[in-house]
Design a protein around this motif. Sequence first.
Motif, short mmCIF file in Angstrom:
data_model
loop_
_atom_site.label_atom_id
_atom_site.label_comp_id
_atom_site.label_asym_id
_atom_site.label_seq_id
_atom_site.Cartn_x
_atom_site.Cartn_y
_atom_site.Cartn_z
N GLY A 184 0.80 -1.22 0.00
CA GLY A 184 0.00 0.00 0.00
C GLY A 184 0.83 1.26 0.00
N GLY A 185 2.10 1.18 0.19
CA GLY A 185 2.96 2.36 0.16
C GLY A 185 2.66 3.34 1.27
N ALA A 186 2.32 2.84 2.45
CA ALA A 186 1.96 3.72 3.56
C ALA A 186 3.12 4.62 3.97
CB ALA A 186 1.51 2.89 4.76
N SER A 187 4.34 4.16 3.79
CA SER A 187 5.49 4.98 4.18
C SER A 187 5.63 6.21 3.29
CB SER A 187 6.76 4.15 4.13
OG SER A 187 7.01 3.73 2.79
N GLU A 188 5.08 6.15 2.08
CA GLU A 188 5.18 7.28 1.16
C GLU A 188 3.98 8.21 1.25
OE1 GLU A 188 5.93 5.94 -2.75
OE2 GLU A 188 7.59 4.66 -2.16
N LEU A 189 3.01 7.88 2.08
CA LEU A 189 1.79 8.68 2.15
C LEU A 189 2.07 10.11 2.59
CD1 LEU A 189 -1.27 8.81 1.93
CD2 LEU A 189 -1.39 8.03 4.29
N PHE A 190 2.88 10.28 3.61
CA PHE A 190 3.18 11.61 4.13
C PHE A 190 4.51 12.15 3.63
CE2 PHE A 190 0.37 9.58 7.22
CZ PHE A 190 -0.70 10.46 7.13
N GLY A 191 5.23 11.37 2.87
CA GLY A 191 6.54 11.79 2.39
C GLY A 191 6.52 12.28 0.96
N LYS A 192 5.39 12.82 0.52
CA LYS A 192 5.28 13.28 -0.86
C LYS A 192 6.17 14.49 -1.09
CE LYS A 192 1.28 11.37 -2.70
NZ LYS A 192 1.12 11.03 -4.04
N THR A 193 6.85 14.46 -2.21
CA THR A 193 7.64 15.61 -2.62
C THR A 193 7.09 16.11 -3.95
OG1 THR A 193 9.22 14.21 -3.78
CG2 THR A 193 9.73 14.78 -1.49
N LYS A 194 7.32 17.37 -4.21
CA LYS A 194 6.83 17.97 -5.43
C LYS A 194 7.65 17.47 -6.62
CE LYS A 194 4.89 22.38 -6.44
NZ LYS A 194 4.93 23.81 -6.25
N ALA A 195 6.96 17.18 -7.71
CA ALA A 195 7.65 16.73 -8.92
C ALA A 195 8.50 17.87 -9.48
CB ALA A 195 6.63 16.28 -9.95
N ARG A 196 9.67 17.51 -9.97
CA ARG A 196 10.58 18.51 -10.52
C ARG A 196 11.12 18.05 -11.86
NH1 ARG A 196 12.19 21.94 -6.21
NH2 ARG A 196 11.63 21.04 -4.20
N GLY A 197 11.49 18.99 -12.68
CA GLY A 197 12.14 18.70 -13.94
C GLY A 197 11.26 17.94 -14.92
N PHE A 198 11.81 16.87 -15.45
CA PHE A 198 11.14 16.08 -16.47
C PHE A 198 9.83 15.50 -15.96
CE2 PHE A 198 10.51 11.96 -18.62
CZ PHE A 198 10.34 12.43 -19.91
N GLU A 199 9.81 15.04 -14.72
CA GLU A 199 8.60 14.44 -14.15
C GLU A 199 7.48 15.47 -14.07
OE1 GLU A 199 7.19 12.04 -10.14
OE2 GLU A 199 9.30 12.52 -10.43
N ALA A 200 7.79 16.67 -13.66
CA ALA A 200 6.77 17.73 -13.58
C ALA A 200 6.25 18.09 -14.97
CB ALA A 200 7.35 18.96 -12.90
N PHE A 201 7.16 18.18 -15.92
CA PHE A 201 6.75 18.48 -17.29
C PHE A 201 5.82 17.41 -17.84
CE2 PHE A 201 7.43 17.79 -21.84
CZ PHE A 201 6.92 18.99 -22.33
N MET A 202 6.16 16.15 -17.61
CA MET A 202 5.34 15.05 -18.13
C MET A 202 3.97 15.03 -17.46
SD MET A 202 6.94 13.82 -20.59
CE MET A 202 5.83 12.50 -20.95
N GLN A 203 3.89 15.32 -16.18
CA GLN A 203 2.60 15.37 -15.50
C GLN A 203 1.72 16.48 -16.07
OE1 GLN A 203 3.40 15.77 -11.33
NE2 GLN A 203 3.83 13.61 -11.04
N LYS A 204 2.31 17.65 -16.28
CA LYS A 204 1.54 18.77 -16.83
C LYS A 204 1.12 18.50 -18.27
CE LYS A 204 3.66 22.17 -13.83
NZ LYS A 204 4.63 23.25 -13.72
N ALA A 205 2.03 17.96 -19.06
CA ALA A 205 1.72 17.68 -20.46
C ALA A 205 0.61 16.64 -20.57
CB ALA A 205 2.98 17.19 -21.18
N THR A 206 0.66 15.61 -19.73
CA THR A 206 -0.37 14.58 -19.75
C THR A 206 -1.71 15.16 -19.33
OG1 THR A 206 1.30 12.92 -19.19
CG2 THR A 206 -0.98 12.28 -18.90
N ALA A 207 -1.72 16.02 -18.33
CA ALA A 207 -2.97 16.64 -17.89
C ALA A 207 -3.56 17.54 -18.98
CB ALA A 207 -2.73 17.44 -16.61
N VAL A 208 -2.73 18.33 -19.63
CA VAL A 208 -3.20 19.22 -20.69
C VAL A 208 -3.75 18.41 -21.86
CG1 VAL A 208 -2.44 20.90 -22.43
CG2 VAL A 208 -1.75 21.17 -20.05
N MET A 209 -3.02 17.37 -22.25
CA MET A 209 -3.50 16.53 -23.35
C MET A 209 -4.79 15.80 -22.98
SD MET A 209 -0.13 14.99 -25.25
CE MET A 209 0.69 14.35 -23.79
N GLY A 210 -4.93 15.40 -21.73
CA GLY A 210 -6.15 14.74 -21.29
C GLY A 210 -7.35 15.67 -21.35
#
Length: 78
Positions: free
Chosen positions: A36-62
């Motif tokens: 379940g990835g419970a250890s990562e639940l509160f350890g979220k970090t903001k996407a940076r660089g390529f990952e952030a670009f891909m998230q935004k591009a996917t959202a815009v295309m969607g």
Amino acid sequence: MYQVLLTIMLILSVLIIIAVMMQPSKQNSAASAFSGGASELFGKTKARGFEAFMQKATAVMGVAWVGIAITLAFLSSK
């Protein structure tokens, strides 16, 4: 106009598939998928660089894909 929008939608569909496949994996192993990835639940970090670009591009295309789908449905009902 209908044919142009349909062509754009097909191209956009392929680009969305490619964009989703290019996004980096968030899980380190198969075991974290079952725990379940419970250890990562509160350890979220903001996407940076390529990952952030891909998230935004996917959202815009969607959003564009949904908009074109609604427009095509409206045009085909006439």
